[in-house]
Design a protein around this motif. Sequence first.
Motif, PDB file in Angstrom:
ATOM      1  N   ARG A 148       5.236  -4.306  16.131  1.00  0.00           N
ATOM      2  CA  ARG A 148       4.204  -4.465  17.159  1.00  0.00           C
ATOM      3  C   ARG A 148       3.189  -5.511  16.709  1.00  0.00           C
ATOM      4  N   ASP A 149       2.842  -6.389  17.623  1.00  0.00           N
ATOM      5  CA  ASP A 149       1.803  -7.385  17.378  1.00  0.00           C
ATOM      6  C   ASP A 149       0.965  -7.487  18.649  1.00  0.00           C
ATOM      7  N   THR A 150      -0.176  -6.817  18.648  1.00  0.00           N
ATOM      8  CA  THR A 150      -1.054  -6.850  19.828  1.00  0.00           C
ATOM      9  C   THR A 150      -2.331  -7.623  19.532  1.00  0.00           C
ATOM     10  N   ARG A 151      -2.260  -8.517  18.580  1.00  0.00           N
ATOM     11  CA  ARG A 151      -3.435  -9.339  18.284  1.00  0.00           C
ATOM     12  C   ARG A 151      -3.700 -10.271  19.459  1.00  0.00           C
ATOM     13  N   CYS A 152      -4.947 -10.498  19.742  1.00  0.00           N
ATOM     14  CA  CYS A 152      -5.326 -11.323  20.898  1.00  0.00           C
ATOM     15  C   CYS A 152      -5.377 -12.800  20.529  1.00  0.00           C
ATOM     16  N   GLU A 178       8.244 -17.894  12.543  1.00  0.00           N
ATOM     17  CA  GLU A 178       6.893 -18.454  12.418  1.00  0.00           C
ATOM     18  C   GLU A 178       5.901 -17.517  11.739  1.00  0.00           C
ATOM     19  N   TYR A 179       6.266 -16.263  11.552  1.00  0.00           N
ATOM     20  CA  TYR A 179       5.336 -15.309  10.930  1.00  0.00           C
ATOM     21  C   TYR A 179       5.110 -15.631   9.465  1.00  0.00           C
ATOM     22  N   ARG A 180       3.837 -15.565   9.050  1.00  0.00           N
ATOM     23  CA  ARG A 180       3.434 -15.674   7.649  1.00  0.00           C
ATOM     24  C   ARG A 180       2.442 -14.542   7.402  1.00  0.00           C
ATOM     25  N   LEU A 181       2.779 -13.663   6.444  1.00  0.00           N
ATOM     26  CA  LEU A 181       1.996 -12.460   6.207  1.00  0.00           C
ATOM     27  C   LEU A 181       1.330 -12.511   4.836  1.00  0.00           C
ATOM     28  N   ASP A 182       0.157 -11.902   4.730  1.00  0.00           N
ATOM     29  CA  ASP A 182      -0.572 -11.807   3.469  1.00  0.00           C
ATOM     30  C   ASP A 182      -0.439 -10.369   2.955  1.00  0.00           C
ATOM     31  N   LEU A 183       0.100 -10.226   1.734  1.00  0.00           N
ATOM     32  CA  LEU A 183       0.343  -8.912   1.155  1.00  0.00           C
ATOM     33  C   LEU A 183      -0.469  -8.732  -0.120  1.00  0.00           C
ATOM     34  N   GLU A 184      -0.901  -7.486  -0.348  1.00  0.00           N
ATOM     35  CA  GLU A 184      -1.659  -7.157  -1.556  1.00  0.00           C
ATOM     36  C   GLU A 184      -1.144  -5.845  -2.134  1.00  0.00           C
ATOM     37  N   PHE A 185      -1.030  -5.783  -3.463  1.00  0.00           N
ATOM     38  CA  PHE A 185      -0.655  -4.564  -4.165  1.00  0.00           C
ATOM     39  C   PHE A 185      -1.844  -4.115  -4.992  1.00  0.00           C
ATOM     40  N   ILE A 186      -2.247  -2.857  -4.801  1.00  0.00           N
ATOM     41  CA  ILE A 186      -3.370  -2.281  -5.548  1.00  0.00           C
ATOM     42  C   ILE A 186      -2.787  -1.179  -6.427  1.00  0.00           C
ATOM     43  N   PRO A 187      -2.725  -1.411  -7.754  1.00  0.00           N
ATOM     44  CA  PRO A 187      -2.103  -0.412  -8.626  1.00  0.00           C
ATOM     45  C   PRO A 187      -2.977   0.821  -8.805  1.00  0.00           C
ATOM     46  N   LEU A 188      -2.328   1.955  -9.034  1.00  0.00           N
ATOM     47  CA  LEU A 188      -3.032   3.187  -9.394  1.00  0.00           C
ATOM     48  C   LEU A 188      -3.332   3.118 -10.886  1.00  0.00           C
ATOM     49  N   ARG A 189      -4.516   3.516 -11.253  1.00  0.00           N
ATOM     50  CA  ARG A 189      -4.897   3.546 -12.675  1.00  0.00           C
ATOM     51  C   ARG A 189      -5.384   4.939 -13.016  1.00  0.00           C
ATOM     52  N   GLU A 191       1.003  -1.495   8.230  1.00  0.00           N
ATOM     53  CA  GLU A 191       0.126  -1.723   9.374  1.00  0.00           C
ATOM     54  C   GLU A 191      -1.084  -2.503   8.893  1.00  0.00           C
ATOM     55  N   LEU A 192      -1.485  -3.495   9.654  1.00  0.00           N
ATOM     56  CA  LEU A 192      -2.597  -4.376   9.299  1.00  0.00           C
ATOM     57  C   LEU A 192      -3.825  -3.577   8.878  1.00  0.00           C
ATOM     58  N   GLY A 193      -4.281  -3.805   7.638  1.00  0.00           N
ATOM     59  CA  GLY A 193      -5.501  -3.178   7.152  1.00  0.00           C
ATOM     60  C   GLY A 193      -5.371  -1.756   6.646  1.00  0.00           C
ATOM     61  N   ARG A 194      -4.168  -1.168   6.684  1.00  0.00           N
ATOM     62  CA  ARG A 194      -3.984   0.219   6.234  1.00  0.00           C
ATOM     63  C   ARG A 194      -3.093   0.240   4.998  1.00  0.00           C
ATOM     64  N   PRO A 195      -3.574   0.804   3.895  1.00  0.00           N
ATOM     65  CA  PRO A 195      -2.748   0.859   2.688  1.00  0.00           C
ATOM     66  C   PRO A 195      -1.577   1.824   2.849  1.00  0.00           C
ATOM     67  N   LEU A 229      -1.000  -5.029  14.076  1.00  0.00           N
ATOM     68  CA  LEU A 229       0.182  -5.723  13.573  1.00  0.00           C
ATOM     69  C   LEU A 229       0.920  -4.730  12.692  1.00  0.00           C
ATOM     70  N   ILE A 230       2.126  -4.356  13.103  1.00  0.00           N
ATOM     71  CA  ILE A 230       2.938  -3.390  12.365  1.00  0.00           C
ATOM     72  C   ILE A 230       4.253  -4.064  11.989  1.00  0.00           C
ATOM     73  N   VAL A 231       4.551  -4.026  10.686  1.00  0.00           N
ATOM     74  CA  VAL A 231       5.680  -4.758  10.133  1.00  0.00           C
ATOM     75  C   VAL A 231       6.567  -3.797   9.337  1.00  0.00           C
ATOM     76  N   GLY A 232       7.874  -3.960   9.448  1.00  0.00           N
ATOM     77  CA  GLY A 232       8.825  -3.234   8.607  1.00  0.00           C
ATOM     78  C   GLY A 232       9.155  -4.071   7.391  1.00  0.00           C
ATOM     79  N   ALA A 233       9.309  -3.414   6.239  1.00  0.00           N
ATOM     80  CA  ALA A 233       9.610  -4.140   5.008  1.00  0.00           C
ATOM     81  C   ALA A 233      10.570  -3.329   4.146  1.00  0.00           C
ATOM     82  N   VAL A 234      11.309  -4.039   3.312  1.00  0.00           N
ATOM     83  CA  VAL A 234      12.170  -3.412   2.321  1.00  0.00           C
ATOM     84  C   VAL A 234      11.501  -3.608   0.966  1.00  0.00           C
ATOM     85  N   VAL A 235      11.304  -2.504   0.252  1.00  0.00           N
ATOM     86  CA  VAL A 235      10.667  -2.533  -1.064  1.00  0.00           C
ATOM     87  C   VAL A 235      11.733  -2.241  -2.114  1.00  0.00           C
ATOM     88  N   THR A 236      11.680  -2.990  -3.207  1.00  0.00           N
ATOM     89  CA  THR A 236      12.573  -2.765  -4.335  1.00  0.00           C
ATOM     90  C   THR A 236      11.709  -2.501  -5.558  1.00  0.00           C
TER      91      THR A 236
END
Length: 143
Positions: A65-69, A130-141, A99-103, A81-88
Amino acid sequence: MNVSLPEPASKGARTLLRAALSALAGLAATMAAPAAAQSYFVPDVAIFEQVVVGEVEVAPVSVFRDTRCADIRFCTREDTLIVGAVVTDYRGQYEIVLELGRPTYVPGGFLLLTGSATRPAYRGAVPLSEYRLDLEFIPLRFD
């Protein structure tokens, strides 16, 4: 730190022992201090591009889903903005939803879709290529 030590055989051995104890005390103080969590950021990730973000490999594979204006002046809905991903990771491969903005929890931390360099389309859908996404990983400490 004032420590009384038994008399070693030589003055050099005593000095060496005091230096070692001082270094151990400093190390213990450093280990007790909480460490700031470091996050890992990877910008402009294309759909089907596999990237390493912190402790995991991620490949966005779909846009649910992409309902950005396209024009904020005429927008009355919240950007989604909701994106499916494969994690390894060390457990193998599995699918997640970002989902955009939700960890999203992944082993070792949280994966976050922080934004998209792709502008929303005025009419119709944005092509996946054309999609380009910004991803961030926040480790648990647990220090």
